[in-house]
Write a protein that holds these residues in place. Sequence first.
Motif, PDB file in Angstrom:
ATOM      1  N   GLN A  99      63.270  65.950 -14.121  1.00 52.29           N
ATOM      2  CA  GLN A  99      64.774  65.835 -15.309  1.00 52.29           C
ATOM      3  C   GLN A  99      65.114  66.446 -15.972  1.00 52.29           C
ATOM      4  OE1 GLN A  99      65.765  63.367 -13.694  1.00 52.29           O
ATOM      5  NE2 GLN A  99      64.785  61.732 -12.873  1.00 52.29           N
ATOM      6  N   ASN A 100      64.397  67.405 -16.576  1.00 53.76           N
ATOM      7  CA  ASN A 100      64.558  67.954 -17.355  1.00 53.76           C
ATOM      8  C   ASN A 100      64.974  69.181 -16.983  1.00 53.76           C
ATOM      9  OD1 ASN A 100      62.560  68.895 -17.546  1.00 53.76           O
ATOM     10  ND2 ASN A 100      61.455  68.677 -19.205  1.00 53.76           N
ATOM     11  N   GLN A 101      64.578  69.383 -15.902  1.00 53.00           N
ATOM     12  CA  GLN A 101      64.794  70.755 -14.922  1.00 53.00           C
ATOM     13  C   GLN A 101      66.094  71.337 -15.007  1.00 53.00           C
ATOM     14  OE1 GLN A 101      60.937  70.726 -12.917  1.00 53.00           O
ATOM     15  NE2 GLN A 101      60.328  71.673 -13.528  1.00 53.00           N
ATOM     16  N   LEU A 102      66.651  72.131 -14.370  1.00 52.77           N
ATOM     17  CA  LEU A 102      68.066  72.832 -14.207  1.00 52.77           C
ATOM     18  C   LEU A 102      67.837  72.841 -12.197  1.00 52.77           C
ATOM     19  CD1 LEU A 102      69.428  74.914 -16.248  1.00 52.77           C
ATOM     20  CD2 LEU A 102      70.398  72.826 -15.877  1.00 52.77           C
ATOM     21  N   GLY A 103      68.087  72.520 -11.482  1.00 55.35           N
ATOM     22  CA  GLY A 103      67.924  72.650 -10.708  1.00 55.35           C
ATOM     23  C   GLY A 103      68.280  71.007  -8.951  1.00 55.35           C
ATOM     24  N   SER A 104      68.883  70.623  -9.705  1.00 54.60           N
ATOM     25  CA  SER A 104      69.979  69.753  -8.651  1.00 54.60           C
ATOM     26  C   SER A 104      70.497  70.577  -7.550  1.00 54.60           C
ATOM     27  CB  SER A 104      70.923  69.003  -8.789  1.00 54.60           C
ATOM     28  OG  SER A 104      71.980  69.177  -9.619  1.00 54.60           O
ATOM     29  N   LEU A 105      70.566  69.549  -6.470  1.00 59.50           N
ATOM     30  CA  LEU A 105      71.279  70.350  -5.298  1.00 59.50           C
ATOM     31  C   LEU A 105      72.244  71.270  -5.594  1.00 59.50           C
ATOM     32  CD1 LEU A 105      70.594  71.080  -1.867  1.00 59.50           C
ATOM     33  CD2 LEU A 105      72.204  69.273  -1.509  1.00 59.50           C
ATOM     34  N   ASP A 106      73.104  70.499  -6.566  1.00 64.72           N
ATOM     35  CA  ASP A 106      74.944  70.483  -6.897  1.00 64.72           C
ATOM     36  C   ASP A 106      74.540  72.189  -8.120  1.00 64.72           C
ATOM     37  OD1 ASP A 106      76.703  69.266  -5.753  1.00 64.72           O
ATOM     38  OD2 ASP A 106      76.287  68.002  -7.259  1.00 64.72           O
ATOM     39  N   GLU A 107      73.560  72.090  -8.812  1.00 64.00           N
ATOM     40  CA  GLU A 107      73.347  73.054  -9.738  1.00 64.00           C
ATOM     41  C   GLU A 107      72.948  73.888  -9.009  1.00 64.00           C
ATOM     42  OE1 GLU A 107      72.315  70.353 -13.726  1.00 64.00           O
ATOM     43  OE2 GLU A 107      70.570  71.342 -12.350  1.00 64.00           O
ATOM     44  N   HIS A 160      62.360  64.161  -4.155  1.00 66.48           N
ATOM     45  CA  HIS A 160      62.067  62.696  -3.583  1.00 66.48           C
ATOM     46  C   HIS A 160      61.763  62.368  -5.130  1.00 66.48           C
ATOM     47  CE1 HIS A 160      59.807  59.457  -1.822  1.00 66.48           C
ATOM     48  NE2 HIS A 160      58.516  59.841  -2.249  1.00 66.48           N
ATOM     49  N   ALA A 161      61.096  63.460  -5.585  1.00 61.17           N
ATOM     50  CA  ALA A 161      60.502  62.818  -6.907  1.00 61.17           C
ATOM     51  C   ALA A 161      61.446  62.353  -8.506  1.00 61.17           C
ATOM     52  CB  ALA A 161      59.477  63.731  -7.161  1.00 61.17           C
ATOM     53  N   VAL A 162      62.248  63.299  -8.131  1.00 57.95           N
ATOM     54  CA  VAL A 162      63.102  63.464  -9.088  1.00 57.95           C
ATOM     55  C   VAL A 162      64.442  62.454  -8.527  1.00 57.95           C
ATOM     56  CG1 VAL A 162      65.446  64.810  -8.382  1.00 57.95           C
ATOM     57  CG2 VAL A 162      64.461  65.157 -10.508  1.00 57.95           C
ATOM     58  N   THR A 163      64.517  61.442  -7.573  1.00 61.83           N
ATOM     59  CA  THR A 163      65.543  60.936  -7.158  1.00 61.83           C
ATOM     60  C   THR A 163      64.672  59.225  -7.916  1.00 61.83           C
ATOM     61  OG1 THR A 163      65.156  60.327  -5.208  1.00 61.83           O
ATOM     62  CG2 THR A 163      67.539  61.994  -6.244  1.00 61.83           C
ATOM     63  N   GLY A 164      63.281  59.500  -8.147  1.00 60.53           N
ATOM     64  CA  GLY A 164      62.761  57.781  -7.862  1.00 60.53           C
ATOM     65  C   GLY A 164      62.175  57.555  -6.422  1.00 60.53           C
ATOM     66  N   GLY A 165      61.915  58.846  -5.592  1.00 63.59           N
ATOM     67  CA  GLY A 165      61.771  57.760  -3.975  1.00 63.59           C
ATOM     68  C   GLY A 165      62.863  57.560  -2.738  1.00 63.59           C
ATOM     69  N   HIS A 199      60.672  73.560   0.947  1.00 68.18           N
ATOM     70  CA  HIS A 199      59.670  73.367   0.960  1.00 68.18           C
ATOM     71  C   HIS A 199      59.099  71.927   0.922  1.00 68.18           C
ATOM     72  CE1 HIS A 199      59.290  76.771  -2.119  1.00 68.18           C
ATOM     73  NE2 HIS A 199      59.000  77.617  -1.399  1.00 68.18           N
ATOM     74  N   PHE A 200      57.927  71.628   1.243  1.00 68.15           N
ATOM     75  CA  PHE A 200      57.734  70.480   1.318  1.00 68.15           C
ATOM     76  C   PHE A 200      56.051  69.570   0.985  1.00 68.15           C
ATOM     77  CE2 PHE A 200      56.993  66.364   3.721  1.00 68.15           C
ATOM     78  CZ  PHE A 200      58.301  65.547   3.919  1.00 68.15           C
ATOM     79  N   SER A 201      56.083  68.625   0.176  1.00 70.10           N
ATOM     80  CA  SER A 201      54.626  68.500  -0.088  1.00 70.10           C
ATOM     81  C   SER A 201      54.798  66.612  -0.444  1.00 70.10           C
ATOM     82  CB  SER A 201      53.982  69.128  -0.619  1.00 70.10           C
ATOM     83  OG  SER A 201      54.593  69.243  -1.922  1.00 70.10           O
ATOM     84  N   PRO A 202      53.953  65.989   0.278  1.00 70.21           N
ATOM     85  CA  PRO A 202      53.909  64.373  -0.719  1.00 70.21           C
ATOM     86  C   PRO A 202      54.102  65.315  -1.639  1.00 70.21           C
ATOM     87  CG  PRO A 202      52.331  64.881   0.996  1.00 70.21           C
ATOM     88  CD  PRO A 202      52.540  66.358   0.293  1.00 70.21           C
ATOM     89  N   ILE A 203      54.917  64.395  -2.739  1.00 68.43           N
ATOM     90  CA  ILE A 203      54.437  64.460  -4.760  1.00 68.43           C
ATOM     91  C   ILE A 203      54.722  62.711  -4.500  1.00 68.43           C
ATOM     92  CG2 ILE A 203      55.959  64.936  -6.418  1.00 68.43           C
ATOM     93  CD1 ILE A 203      56.553  67.934  -4.875  1.00 68.43           C
ATOM     94  N   GLU A 204      53.501  62.687  -5.733  1.00 70.07           N
ATOM     95  CA  GLU A 204      53.942  61.954  -6.548  1.00 70.07           C
ATOM     96  C   GLU A 204      53.687  61.887  -8.338  1.00 70.07           C
ATOM     97  OE1 GLU A 204      49.779  61.149  -8.470  1.00 70.07           O
ATOM     98  OE2 GLU A 204      50.172  59.624  -9.683  1.00 70.07           O
ATOM     99  N   PHE A 205      55.665  61.199  -8.799  1.00 67.62           N
ATOM    100  CA  PHE A 205      56.485  61.049  -9.061  1.00 67.62           C
ATOM    101  C   PHE A 205      56.022  59.784 -10.246  1.00 67.62           C
ATOM    102  CE2 PHE A 205      58.059  59.070  -6.333  1.00 67.62           C
ATOM    103  CZ  PHE A 205      58.636  57.941  -6.172  1.00 67.62           C
ATOM    104  N   THR A 206      56.575  60.218 -11.487  1.00 69.35           N
ATOM    105  CA  THR A 206      56.737  58.965 -12.529  1.00 69.35           C
ATOM    106  C   THR A 206      58.197  58.994 -12.792  1.00 69.35           C
ATOM    107  OG1 THR A 206      56.627  60.361 -14.699  1.00 69.35           O
ATOM    108  CG2 THR A 206      54.704  59.603 -13.742  1.00 69.35           C
ATOM    109  N   LYS A 207      58.648  57.984 -14.373  1.00 71.81           N
ATOM    110  CA  LYS A 207      60.327  57.963 -14.611  1.00 71.81           C
ATOM    111  C   LYS A 207      60.643  59.141 -15.192  1.00 71.81           C
ATOM    112  CE  LYS A 207      61.608  55.996 -17.850  1.00 71.81           C
ATOM    113  NZ  LYS A 207      60.981  54.696 -19.404  1.00 71.81           N
ATOM    114  N   GLY A 208      59.871  60.127 -15.953  1.00 68.46           N
ATOM    115  CA  GLY A 208      60.357  61.621 -15.564  1.00 68.46           C
ATOM    116  C   GLY A 208      60.352  63.006 -13.669  1.00 68.46           C
ATOM    117  N   GLY A 209      59.952  62.022 -13.178  1.00 70.65           N
ATOM    118  CA  GLY A 209      60.240  62.655 -11.867  1.00 70.65           C
ATOM    119  C   GLY A 209      59.040  63.703 -11.614  1.00 70.65           C
ATOM    120  N   GLU A 210      59.183  64.615 -11.123  1.00 66.76           N
ATOM    121  CA  GLU A 210      57.565  65.400 -10.561  1.00 66.76           C
ATOM    122  C   GLU A 210      56.675  65.140 -11.228  1.00 66.76           C
ATOM    123  OE1 GLU A 210      57.832  70.051  -9.937  1.00 66.76           O
ATOM    124  OE2 GLU A 210      56.030  69.643  -9.017  1.00 66.76           O
ATOM    125  N   LYS A 211      54.807  64.076 -10.917  1.00 66.86           N
ATOM    126  CA  LYS A 211      53.857  64.905 -11.826  1.00 66.86           C
ATOM    127  C   LYS A 211      52.701  65.149 -10.798  1.00 66.86           C
ATOM    128  CE  LYS A 211      49.763  61.562 -13.953  1.00 66.86           C
ATOM    129  NZ  LYS A 211      49.599  60.118 -12.739  1.00 66.86           N
TER     130      LYS A 211
END
Length: 289
Positions: A155-163, A184-189, A219-231
């Motif tokens: 969440q705290n990184q710039l880099g949404s698709l729009d950005e 996937h991670a930044v949108t909570g799944g 880029h593609f990989s399975p990613i574990e995430f928390t509320k803040g996004g990528e873990k």
Amino acid sequence: MFAQFGPAGNPDAFYEAGFKSSADMPKWLAGLTLNAYEYQCSRGVNIKQSTAELVGQEAARYGVKLSIHAPYYISLATEDEATASNTERHFLRSLEVAKWMGADRIVFHIGGSGKGIDRRQALERAKRSFAKVLEQAEQAGLAGPNLLPETMGKQNQLGSLDEVLELCKMAEWVRPAVDFGHLHAVTGGQYTTSQEFAAVFDKIGEVLGEEAAKQLHIHFSPIEFTKGGEKRHWSFGDPFGPPHEPLLAVIADRGYTPRIICESAGTQAKDAKTMQVFYQKLLKKDFSV
Ligand SMILES: [Zn+2]
């Protein structure tokens, strides 16, 4: 022309087979009929010119497309002068290495969104710094390889698709890198269905034109995430999303030819191969003969 598949960096299996030098990677990848390789400068640009040239020669010989991942320390929205000048240096050094290697794409992270300032303001600042980088690169005669801002997983990184697309609009040689695990991670799944994946290509097509969507850097990989996004990055077979099948279905269905770099943890070549095999099945083609 077909989609290309390969790993980010050197997988565990490469070292376990006794190899050490990245210059051996293209041949090793060709043995797996993989045809893309993203060289990692993520912890800094330290490669010698002679090694970079050798990686490039080997990649050309074995038909492996090369990209570079620029240092993680890039921070385009920073207010700190030292970080800003280091950011410029990281870009110019990455471009220099790309030239030595003959890599045609450099992926980078835009950087943090800054504390206590509006996200929009941070993006504007990132764009101003990036405009300077583009100008410097052109002046230094280093323009050529595409620069690719990447969609980010926290969440705290710039880099949404729009950005990312806003930066891409700044120059023809700035193109997007879409990390679907990050989305996937930044949108909570989210980003698990063909419709969601297709929407990403559609948006890129609308903003930058069909060709940008067709030749997308992924880029593609399975990613574990928390509320803040990528873990954490995981491997195929671990219980984390997103699934690769619906993404490849969209790509095969539309006849797109993206470059898909797998960033699984340690198994990035094996998992790239899994994706390639699935894609080939969708196209009903055997590429190994
Ligand atoms: Zn990245």
